[in-house]
Design a protein around this motif. Structure first.
Motif, PDB file in Angstrom:
ATOM      1  N   TYR A  74      10.153 -34.933  99.779  1.00 21.84           N
ATOM      2  CA  TYR A  74       9.246 -34.601  99.704  1.00 21.84           C
ATOM      3  C   TYR A  74       8.378 -35.352  99.157  1.00 21.84           C
ATOM      4  CZ  TYR A  74       9.949 -31.219 104.306  1.00 21.84           C
ATOM      5  OH  TYR A  74      10.558 -30.583 105.463  1.00 21.84           O
ATOM      6  N   LYS A  75       8.258 -34.574  97.631  1.00 24.23           N
ATOM      7  CA  LYS A  75       7.505 -35.276  96.717  1.00 24.23           C
ATOM      8  C   LYS A  75       8.177 -36.521  96.572  1.00 24.23           C
ATOM      9  CE  LYS A  75       8.408 -31.533  93.949  1.00 24.23           C
ATOM     10  NZ  LYS A  75       9.031 -30.532  91.723  1.00 24.23           N
ATOM     11  N   ALA A  76       8.879 -37.475  96.813  1.00 22.25           N
ATOM     12  CA  ALA A  76       9.100 -38.514  96.797  1.00 22.25           C
ATOM     13  C   ALA A  76       7.846 -39.509  97.614  1.00 22.25           C
ATOM     14  CB  ALA A  76      10.548 -39.618  96.459  1.00 22.25           C
ATOM     15  N   PHE A  77       7.847 -39.157  98.687  1.00 22.27           N
ATOM     16  CA  PHE A  77       7.781 -39.973 100.078  1.00 22.27           C
ATOM     17  C   PHE A  77       5.915 -39.991 100.385  1.00 22.27           C
ATOM     18  CE2 PHE A  77      11.674 -41.163 100.066  1.00 22.27           C
ATOM     19  CZ  PHE A  77      11.747 -42.857  99.608  1.00 22.27           C
ATOM     20  N   SER A  78       5.517 -39.227  99.538  1.00 20.44           N
ATOM     21  CA  SER A  78       4.097 -37.507  99.967  1.00 20.44           C
ATOM     22  C   SER A  78       3.879 -39.206  99.314  1.00 20.44           C
ATOM     23  CB  SER A  78       3.913 -36.677  99.322  1.00 20.44           C
ATOM     24  OG  SER A  78       3.798 -36.612  97.674  1.00 20.44           O
ATOM     25  N   LYS A  79       2.355 -38.710  99.392  1.00 19.34           N
ATOM     26  CA  LYS A  79       1.042 -40.012  99.917  1.00 19.34           C
ATOM     27  C   LYS A  79       0.781 -39.543  97.992  1.00 19.34           C
ATOM     28  CE  LYS A  79      -1.756 -39.036 103.565  1.00 19.34           C
ATOM     29  NZ  LYS A  79      -1.410 -40.199 104.895  1.00 19.34           N
ATOM     30  N   ARG A  80       0.958 -39.140  97.472  1.00 20.66           N
ATOM     31  CA  ARG A  80       0.260 -39.509  95.837  1.00 20.66           C
ATOM     32  C   ARG A  80       2.172 -39.530  95.619  1.00 20.66           C
ATOM     33  NH1 ARG A  80      -2.780 -35.493  93.198  1.00 20.66           N
ATOM     34  NH2 ARG A  80      -3.988 -37.278  92.837  1.00 20.66           N
TER      35      ARG A  80
END
Length: 114
Positions: A74-80
């Motif tokens: 989730y963190k790696a492929f979020s917009k940020r």
């Protein structure tokens, strides 16, 4: 003001259309991601998000296939997000893809001076 026709026409997002097309044609994943790489890292990650969503496995399925923890995905492929090389390789491997390096232009041979 909306017309009756507009009110009855369901709205489909561009992302949903892209992901439906990618789900039907997985052979397009690599060309899409290569084109995205030519644009920018952000465009590549957005393209990869579409490829992952097209698989309809969900984050839990990608997590299981890649060995990357669900929260990390989730963190790696979020917009940020900014995935590490290791995470990127594991996720690409889980969907049957890999990174390659190629010349932008053929290198010129340097001559040795005498």
């Amino acid at each position: 003001m909306t017309t009756k026709r507009e009110a009855l026409t369901p709205s489909v997002s561009w992302s949903d259309l892209v992901e439906e097309e990618l789900a039907r044609e997985p052979e397009e994943w690599a060309p899409l991601l290569n084109a995205c790489l030519d644009e920018s890292p952000e465009t590549f990650l957005a393209g990869l998000r579409h490829v992952l969503n097209a698989q309809r496995r969900g984050v839990t399925g990608v997590s299981a296939a890649s060995g990357v923890h669900r929260v990390s995905l989730y963190k790696a492929f979020s917009k940020r997000g900014n995935p590490t090389y290791k995470t990127l390789v594991q996720v690409l491997d889980a969907v049957g893809l890999r990174l390659r390096v190629e010349w932008k232009a053929k290198p010129k041979r340097q001559r040795k001076s005498a």
